[in-house]
Every structure is written in C-alpha cells, then in structure tokens.
Design a protein around this motif. Sequence first.
Motif, PDB file in Angstrom:
ATOM      1  N   ILE A 148     -35.168  33.709  91.801  1.00 48.99           N
ATOM      2  CA  ILE A 148     -36.447  33.312  91.217  1.00 48.99           C
ATOM      3  C   ILE A 148     -36.316  33.460  89.707  1.00 48.99           C
ATOM      4  CG2 ILE A 148     -38.923  33.801  91.065  1.00 48.99           C
ATOM      5  CD1 ILE A 148     -38.685  35.065  93.870  1.00 48.99           C
ATOM      6  N   GLU A 149     -36.649  32.429  88.970  1.00 49.79           N
ATOM      7  CA  GLU A 149     -36.567  32.450  87.512  1.00 49.79           C
ATOM      8  C   GLU A 149     -37.978  32.437  86.929  1.00 49.79           C
ATOM      9  OE1 GLU A 149     -34.352  28.983  86.530  1.00 49.79           O
ATOM     10  OE2 GLU A 149     -32.525  29.650  87.560  1.00 49.79           O
ATOM     11  N   VAL A 150     -38.244  33.350  86.019  1.00 50.49           N
ATOM     12  CA  VAL A 150     -39.553  33.422  85.373  1.00 50.49           C
ATOM     13  C   VAL A 150     -39.366  33.239  83.864  1.00 50.49           C
ATOM     14  CG1 VAL A 150     -41.641  34.768  84.983  1.00 50.49           C
ATOM     15  CG2 VAL A 150     -40.412  34.973  87.167  1.00 50.49           C
ATOM     16  N   VAL A 151     -39.932  32.159  83.347  1.00 55.86           N
ATOM     17  CA  VAL A 151     -39.879  31.881  81.913  1.00 55.86           C
ATOM     18  C   VAL A 151     -41.030  32.609  81.237  1.00 55.86           C
ATOM     19  CG1 VAL A 151     -39.882  30.067  80.158  1.00 55.86           C
ATOM     20  CG2 VAL A 151     -38.880  29.621  82.413  1.00 55.86           C
ATOM     21  N   ARG A 152     -40.764  33.216  80.083  1.00 58.71           N
ATOM     22  CA  ARG A 152     -41.739  34.062  79.412  1.00 58.71           C
ATOM     23  C   ARG A 152     -42.091  33.517  78.033  1.00 58.71           C
ATOM     24  NH1 ARG A 152     -40.299  40.040  79.933  1.00 58.71           N
ATOM     25  NH2 ARG A 152     -39.646  39.692  77.784  1.00 58.71           N
ATOM     26  N   GLU A 153     -43.190  34.036  77.477  1.00 58.79           N
ATOM     27  CA  GLU A 153     -43.644  33.569  76.158  1.00 58.79           C
ATOM     28  C   GLU A 153     -42.623  33.833  75.059  1.00 58.79           C
ATOM     29  OE1 GLU A 153     -47.462  35.233  75.314  1.00 58.79           O
ATOM     30  OE2 GLU A 153     -48.535  33.674  76.448  1.00 58.79           O
ATOM     31  N   ASP A 154     -41.790  34.867  75.239  1.00 56.22           N
ATOM     32  CA  ASP A 154     -40.780  35.157  74.216  1.00 56.22           C
ATOM     33  C   ASP A 154     -39.544  34.266  74.345  1.00 56.22           C
ATOM     34  OD1 ASP A 154     -39.552  36.189  76.457  1.00 56.22           O
ATOM     35  OD2 ASP A 154     -39.470  38.247  75.738  1.00 56.22           O
ATOM     36  N   ARG A 155     -39.627  33.264  75.211  1.00 52.18           N
ATOM     37  CA  ARG A 155     -38.556  32.282  75.446  1.00 52.18           C
ATOM     38  C   ARG A 155     -37.370  32.869  76.194  1.00 52.18           C
ATOM     39  NH1 ARG A 155     -38.396  28.508  69.924  1.00 52.18           N
ATOM     40  NH2 ARG A 155     -40.642  28.037  69.904  1.00 52.18           N
ATOM     41  N   ARG A 156     -37.533  34.067  76.721  1.00 52.39           N
ATOM     42  CA  ARG A 156     -36.525  34.632  77.604  1.00 52.39           C
ATOM     43  C   ARG A 156     -36.836  34.209  79.034  1.00 52.39           C
ATOM     44  NH1 ARG A 156     -34.207  39.326  75.381  1.00 52.39           N
ATOM     45  NH2 ARG A 156     -32.736  39.219  77.146  1.00 52.39           N
ATOM     46  N   THR A 157     -35.803  34.119  79.845  1.00 49.17           N
ATOM     47  CA  THR A 157     -35.965  33.835  81.268  1.00 49.17           C
ATOM     48  C   THR A 157     -35.444  35.017  82.062  1.00 49.17           C
ATOM     49  OG1 THR A 157     -35.749  31.440  80.982  1.00 49.17           O
ATOM     50  CG2 THR A 157     -35.340  32.310  83.186  1.00 49.17           C
ATOM     51  N   ALA A 158     -36.311  35.617  82.858  1.00 46.36           N
ATOM     52  CA  ALA A 158     -35.930  36.724  83.729  1.00 46.36           C
ATOM     53  C   ALA A 158     -35.514  36.155  85.084  1.00 46.36           C
ATOM     54  CB  ALA A 158     -37.102  37.695  83.902  1.00 46.36           C
ATOM     55  N   VAL A 159     -34.322  36.527  85.537  1.00 41.09           N
ATOM     56  CA  VAL A 159     -33.786  36.012  86.798  1.00 41.09           C
ATOM     57  C   VAL A 159     -33.789  37.138  87.829  1.00 41.09           C
ATOM     58  CG1 VAL A 159     -31.837  34.909  87.944  1.00 41.09           C
ATOM     59  CG2 VAL A 159     -32.348  34.366  85.540  1.00 41.09           C
ATOM     60  N   PHE A 160     -34.462  36.910  88.942  1.00 43.05           N
ATOM     61  CA  PHE A 160     -34.596  37.900  90.003  1.00 43.05           C
ATOM     62  C   PHE A 160     -33.843  37.427  91.247  1.00 43.05           C
ATOM     63  CE2 PHE A 160     -38.228  38.348  87.261  1.00 43.05           C
ATOM     64  CZ  PHE A 160     -38.449  39.703  87.178  1.00 43.05           C
ATOM     65  N   THR A 161     -33.254  38.370  91.960  1.00 45.88           N
ATOM     66  CA  THR A 161     -32.581  38.077  93.223  1.00 45.88           C
ATOM     67  C   THR A 161     -33.397  38.655  94.368  1.00 45.88           C
ATOM     68  OG1 THR A 161     -30.396  38.016  92.204  1.00 45.88           O
ATOM     69  CG2 THR A 161     -30.475  38.412  94.571  1.00 45.88           C
ATOM     70  N   ILE A 162     -33.574  37.869  95.422  1.00 42.34           N
ATOM     71  CA  ILE A 162     -34.441  38.260  96.533  1.00 42.34           C
ATOM     72  C   ILE A 162     -33.759  39.284  97.427  1.00 42.34           C
ATOM     73  CG2 ILE A 162     -35.546  37.410  98.648  1.00 42.34           C
ATOM     74  CD1 ILE A 162     -36.109  34.814  97.131  1.00 42.34           C
ATOM     75  N   ASP A 163     -34.490  40.378  97.683  1.00 43.22           N
ATOM     76  CA  ASP A 163     -34.041  41.449  98.572  1.00 43.22           C
ATOM     77  C   ASP A 163     -34.589  41.291  99.988  1.00 43.22           C
ATOM     78  OD1 ASP A 163     -32.728  43.055  96.499  1.00 43.22           O
ATOM     79  OD2 ASP A 163     -34.749  43.427  95.765  1.00 43.22           O
ATOM     80  N   ALA A 164     -35.794  40.758 100.118  1.00 43.49           N
ATOM     81  CA  ALA A 164     -36.426  40.651 101.430  1.00 43.49           C
ATOM     82  C   ALA A 164     -37.556  39.633 101.359  1.00 43.49           C
ATOM     83  CB  ALA A 164     -36.961  42.004 101.894  1.00 43.49           C
ATOM     84  N   VAL A 165     -37.826  39.001 102.508  1.00 42.22           N
ATOM     85  CA  VAL A 165     -38.989  38.125 102.668  1.00 42.22           C
ATOM     86  C   VAL A 165     -39.677  38.581 103.942  1.00 42.22           C
ATOM     87  CG1 VAL A 165     -39.836  35.765 102.838  1.00 42.22           C
ATOM     88  CG2 VAL A 165     -37.692  36.225 101.622  1.00 42.22           C
ATOM     89  N   ARG A 166     -40.928  38.986 103.827  1.00 43.41           N
ATOM     90  CA  ARG A 166     -41.600  39.593 104.966  1.00 43.41           C
ATOM     91  C   ARG A 166     -42.984  38.985 105.176  1.00 43.41           C
ATOM     92  NH1 ARG A 166     -40.171  45.870 103.497  1.00 43.41           N
ATOM     93  NH2 ARG A 166     -37.916  45.657 103.682  1.00 43.41           N
ATOM     94  N   THR A 167     -43.472  39.138 106.391  1.00 35.60           N
ATOM     95  CA  THR A 167     -44.835  38.720 106.700  1.00 35.60           C
ATOM     96  C   THR A 167     -45.589  39.908 107.271  1.00 35.60           C
ATOM     97  OG1 THR A 167     -46.187  37.090 107.888  1.00 35.60           O
ATOM     98  CG2 THR A 167     -44.208  37.890 109.021  1.00 35.60           C
ATOM     99  N   TYR A 168     -46.843  40.061 106.840  1.00 40.04           N
ATOM    100  CA  TYR A 168     -47.668  41.190 107.262  1.00 40.04           C
ATOM    101  C   TYR A 168     -49.016  40.679 107.773  1.00 40.04           C
ATOM    102  CZ  TYR A 168     -44.465  43.875 104.275  1.00 40.04           C
ATOM    103  OH  TYR A 168     -43.354  44.418 103.680  1.00 40.04           O
ATOM    104  N   PRO A 169     -49.543  41.277 108.836  1.00 39.54           N
ATOM    105  CA  PRO A 169     -50.909  40.941 109.247  1.00 39.54           C
ATOM    106  C   PRO A 169     -51.874  41.232 108.107  1.00 39.54           C
ATOM    107  CG  PRO A 169     -49.812  42.231 110.944  1.00 39.54           C
ATOM    108  CD  PRO A 169     -48.927  42.278 109.727  1.00 39.54           C
ATOM    109  N   ARG A 170     -52.784  40.328 107.891  1.00 39.15           N
ATOM    110  CA  ARG A 170     -53.720  40.500 106.778  1.00 39.15           C
ATOM    111  C   ARG A 170     -54.529  41.783 106.912  1.00 39.15           C
ATOM    112  NH1 ARG A 170     -57.922  36.040 106.711  1.00 39.15           N
ATOM    113  NH2 ARG A 170     -59.282  37.658 107.512  1.00 39.15           N
ATOM    114  N   ALA A 171     -54.825  42.157 108.141  1.00 38.73           N
ATOM    115  CA  ALA A 171     -55.649  43.342 108.378  1.00 38.73           C
ATOM    116  C   ALA A 171     -54.875  44.639 108.205  1.00 38.73           C
ATOM    117  CB  ALA A 171     -56.246  43.288 109.787  1.00 38.73           C
ATOM    118  N   ALA A 172     -53.534  44.555 108.055  1.00 38.45           N
ATOM    119  CA  ALA A 172     -52.718  45.768 107.918  1.00 38.45           C
ATOM    120  C   ALA A 172     -51.744  45.593 106.764  1.00 38.45           C
ATOM    121  CB  ALA A 172     -51.978  46.048 109.220  1.00 38.45           C
TER     122      ALA A 172
END
Length: 213
Positions: free
Chosen positions: A145-169
């Motif tokens: 995931i790449e996030v472009v910022r106001e300072d013109r830097r781009t922060a690059v993140f690597t995914i560790d997990a993708v999860r789903t949770y019941p909304r009530a919990a």
Amino acid sequence: MTLALVLGVWLIHDGAPGDGPPPVGAAVVRASDTPAGTGQSSGGQASPSPESKPGNPPPQPLPPSAPTRVRIPAIKVNAPLAGLDLDPAGHLDTPPVGRPNQAGWYRNGPAPGAPGNAVLAGHADTRSGPAVFYRLGLLRLGDQIEVVREDRRTAVFTIDAVRTYPRAAFPDAEVYGPTERPELRVITCGGTYDKKSGYSNNVVVFAHLTSSR
C-alpha cells in the motif's frame, strides 16, 4: 493511540444491491489468526516481512505529514484522501457517499509513515455500485500500500494480515491499539448486507512501513 471508534455502523443504508464485495480469502480471513506484524498466515507458515530479513534494517519513521492519496496496485486503487473526524457518538465519519472513489484518513491520529497506527477508511459500495475499497478483501500477505503525503514523500507499507470481524464484536484494542513502529490499518465493510442493519462485518487490512521514497 487507542481510538474510541465503532466502525460497524458504516454503510447501514448505503449498500448496493447484489452479492456485495468479494470476501476475504481463506488464507487471511480468520479473526483468531496470529496478531498482525508477526508475518504468519492462518496456515501456520511463516512469511518474513522485508524488514526482518538479514541486512535489511527497519526503515526510519517519517515526520508527520498529512496524506493526500492512497495507491494499492494489487487491486488497482488510486484514490484521493480526505481528513475524517469523529461524530458526536464517537464513530468515525466516512467519506461522502456522493464521492465513492474517495477514501479518508483519521486526521486526529498518526500520519501514515509516522510512528503509531494510522487509520484509512472508505466505502465498499454505495447505492450507485462498487466504491473505492470494494476489492479490499482480495489483498494478500506481502501486497503493498502506497500513501502519498503533503511533504511529497511516499510511505510504502507491506501487508501483514487481512481479516474480517463481526460488526458486533469489533476488536478496538487489536485494531487501534498503540504501536511503536509506523503501521497502517485500512478498513471497510464486508460480509452480508441487510437493508435494515447494514453490513454484518468489517474488513481490516494490517500493514507496516517497509520503505519510503
């Protein structure tokens, strides 16, 4: 920083007709998986993050700077980011329904790339059809995931997990709890949709900073 958010209220009346967004893949779906950042999938096989490999030290955190755009190449997301606040009930506001391809950033939390836990949010769909994070559940460990910022830097993140949770919990402490390193959470709705109660689940992507440019 721990946030008093109740994200399960999202899209109660804004779902599109049909089968809903793609479900989270079986390899990364379980809410009981090893906590994010360990690099381990639900199948039990270790998947070392780039920063844990020999000779590749963790990247230096970036100074705070507001994000302007999020890019997720694996699911073809390239969207502007707007600041989000909390409503009077302590729920995170969402981007305008009339702008389905816009995502949001919790502006009172850490900036993406700075130390702590930054939070991005967006709709999975609206009455008009799929929205910015419709395909979020298709992401896999190691995607970026790449996030472009106001300072013109781009922060690059690597995914560790993708999860789903019941909304009530929804596990606030697990998702929003404080972190020392720069981390990212990307959140949308998922599961089944009911016209009265909205979506049954929330999909959460856990990621950590691995580089910047």
